[in-house]
Design an enzyme around this catalytic site. Structure first.
Site, PDB file in Angstrom:
ATOM      1  N   GLY A  53      40.775  35.442  37.660  1.00  0.00           N
ATOM      2  CA  GLY A  53      39.696  36.353  37.296  1.00  0.00           C
ATOM      3  C   GLY A  53      40.067  37.776  37.667  1.00  0.00           C
TER       4      GLY A  53
ATOM      5  CD  GLN B  29      39.844  42.533  41.072  1.00  0.00           C
ATOM      6  OE1 GLN B  29      39.417  41.828  40.166  1.00  0.00           O
ATOM      7  NE2 GLN B  29      40.611  42.061  42.040  1.00  0.00           N
TER       8      GLN B  29
ATOM      9  CB  CYS C  80      39.978  39.036  46.346  1.00  0.00           C
ATOM     10  SG  CYS C  80      39.688  40.473  45.294  1.00  0.00           S
ATOM     11  CG  LEU C  81      44.468  38.898  41.919  1.00  0.00           C
ATOM     12  CD1 LEU C  81      44.454  39.193  40.431  1.00  0.00           C
ATOM     13  CD2 LEU C  81      45.797  38.276  42.329  1.00  0.00           C
TER      14      LEU C  81
ATOM     15  CG  HIS D 214      35.620  36.795  43.329  1.00  0.00           C
ATOM     16  ND1 HIS D 214      36.093  36.500  44.586  1.00  0.00           N
ATOM     17  CD2 HIS D 214      36.374  37.848  42.906  1.00  0.00           C
ATOM     18  CE1 HIS D 214      37.065  37.339  44.893  1.00  0.00           C
ATOM     19  NE2 HIS D 214      37.267  38.159  43.895  1.00  0.00           N
ATOM     20  CD  GLU D 215      36.663  38.201  38.991  1.00  0.00           C
ATOM     21  OE1 GLU D 215      36.799  39.438  39.146  1.00  0.00           O
ATOM     22  OE2 GLU D 215      37.409  37.370  39.547  1.00  0.00           O
TER      23      GLU D 215
ATOM     24  CG  HIS E 169      35.639  42.410  42.068  1.00  0.00           C
ATOM     25  ND1 HIS E 169      36.148  43.167  43.089  1.00  0.00           N
ATOM     26  CD2 HIS E 169      36.371  41.270  42.060  1.00  0.00           C
ATOM     27  CE1 HIS E 169      37.128  42.505  43.681  1.00  0.00           C
ATOM     28  NE2 HIS E 169      37.285  41.343  43.074  1.00  0.00           N
TER      29      HIS E 169
END
Ligand SMILES: [Zn+2]
Length: 171
Positions: free
Chosen positions: A46, A51, A93-94, A135-136, A139
């Site tokens: 995702g 990001q 998370c990236l 999660h997204e 963000h």
């Protein structure tokens, strides 16, 4: 298409509430394509536009990481219609490298958004897909998953992130 730079914890863009998308124009289509490539390359399941330094409400999700085109979800202005249940599972998370922690999330969600053709889409999700939506959407609301941890675990995670990325270091 190009691979975009994924910004990391400490970058203020990650804390901003992202702007709604008014129209699906060329710029958004290109951003979506670049985000999918960036997500697949990372690799991740995702990605949210903040990001990659774009403070807009656009997310991409692909649990198959490029293996199955049917699993690719690209959604503008995603929002929850419903969320129910509770499940605790490890998350990463990236943009928060090196941290994996258990986070409580709803077990089932219904999400509404706009697809790349400009049509409204409603998606029902459970399990990992529900978690990734949460999660997204966090963000695009300027929230990282570590904000959901207990105060102690959050403090430890932030300490570890600071150690790995000392103040003054360029992203
Ligand atoms: Zn993330």
């Amino acid at each position: 298409m190009s691979i975009l730079e994924i910004i990391k914890y400490g970058n203020p863009i990650l804390s901003q509430v992202a702007q709604p998308i008014q129209t699906i124009d060329e710029e958004i289509l290109r951003l979506a394509q670049d985000m999918v490539l960036t997500m697949h390359t990372a690799p991740g399941i995702g990605l949210a536009a903040p990001q990659v330094s774009v403070s807009k409400r656009l997310i991409t999700i692909d649990l198959s990481i490029g293996e199955n085109p049917d699993e690719l979800i690209i959604l503008a202005n995603p929002e929850f219609l419903e969320a129910e249940g509770e499940v605790v599972q490890e998350e990463g998370c990236l943009s928060v490298p090196g941290i994996q922690e258990k986070v409580k999330r709803p077990s089932r969600v219904r999400v509404k958004g706009i697809d790349l053709r400009g049509g409204e889409r409603i998606i029902e999700a459970s399990g990992l897909l529900a978690r990734v939506f949460c999660h997204e959407i966090d963000h695009i609301n300027g929230r990282l998953f570590i904000e959901n941890l207990s105060p102690l675990k959050k403090a430890l995670a932030k300490k570890k992130l600071r150690r790995e990325q000392p103040a003054g270091t360029k992203e």
